[in-house]
Design an enzyme around this catalytic site. Sequence first.
Site, short mmCIF file in Angstrom:
data_model
loop_
_atom_site.label_atom_id
_atom_site.label_comp_id
_atom_site.label_asym_id
_atom_site.label_seq_id
_atom_site.Cartn_x
_atom_site.Cartn_y
_atom_site.Cartn_z
N CYS A 120 0.83 -1.20 0.00
CA CYS A 120 0.00 0.00 0.00
C CYS A 120 0.87 1.26 0.00
CB CYS A 120 -0.98 -0.04 1.18
SG CYS A 120 -2.29 1.20 1.08
N HIS A 131 -3.87 -4.97 -0.02
CA HIS A 131 -3.44 -5.46 1.29
C HIS A 131 -3.49 -6.99 1.32
CE1 HIS A 131 -3.29 -1.65 3.57
NE2 HIS A 131 -4.19 -1.25 2.68
N GLU A 179 -2.59 -8.93 3.58
CA GLU A 179 -2.98 -9.40 4.92
C GLU A 179 -4.50 -9.39 5.11
OE1 GLU A 179 -2.71 -4.94 5.45
OE2 GLU A 179 -1.70 -6.49 4.25
#
Length: 212
Positions: free
Chosen positions: A83, A192, A194
């Site tokens: 990001c 992202h 994650e």
Amino acid sequence: MQTITIIDYNMGNLHSVERAVAHAAGTNANVVISADPDVIVKADRVVFPGQGAARDCMRELETRGMAEVVREVIRTKPFLGICMGMQVLMQHSEENGGIECLGLYEGNVRYFGTVHQEIGVRLKIPQMGWNQIWQQVEHPLWKGIADGSRFYFVHSYYVEPVTPDLIAGATEYGISYASALAKDNVFAIQAHPEKSADDGLKLLENFVNWQV
């Protein structure tokens, strides 16, 4: 056992990134969060996460003496930018009236709103939610991830590199823009991982096992 260090510069969802990387690594790595330049430089792999504004990111990096640390490790180690950790690798961002970034790659970070207005497209900003990434090159971090897989995005600005050869993934949001970059030991992604379920974890697993 290898060490993967997540750079702590007081921005970003560090603990969710740590949990996801640790899950992907299993017993193959020791995952730590650190703001200590010595720890970061000695790591086997480095993750540069981030969210928020470019101005705040660059201020924190400069204030904490981390800008040069990032410039050093990006030359020598497997490096994953996420990001804002992707955007500030460029020369300049339109955010906050114009911000000079780390300047590691030629190119700018542009505002979706400006470009959408230019082409007569009206879409919500920020782009928030799931979108596809179309793989532009074969890369070890794409292993086991289908072309066009959906990842989770939250951003109002996008990277526009001068050199198209840097682009490893592209995403459509009014325009086609670079959503992943790759060069040598560096991989950076606007989404992202994650927060991107199985494909995000697979990308992180590939990073853990990436032999540069």
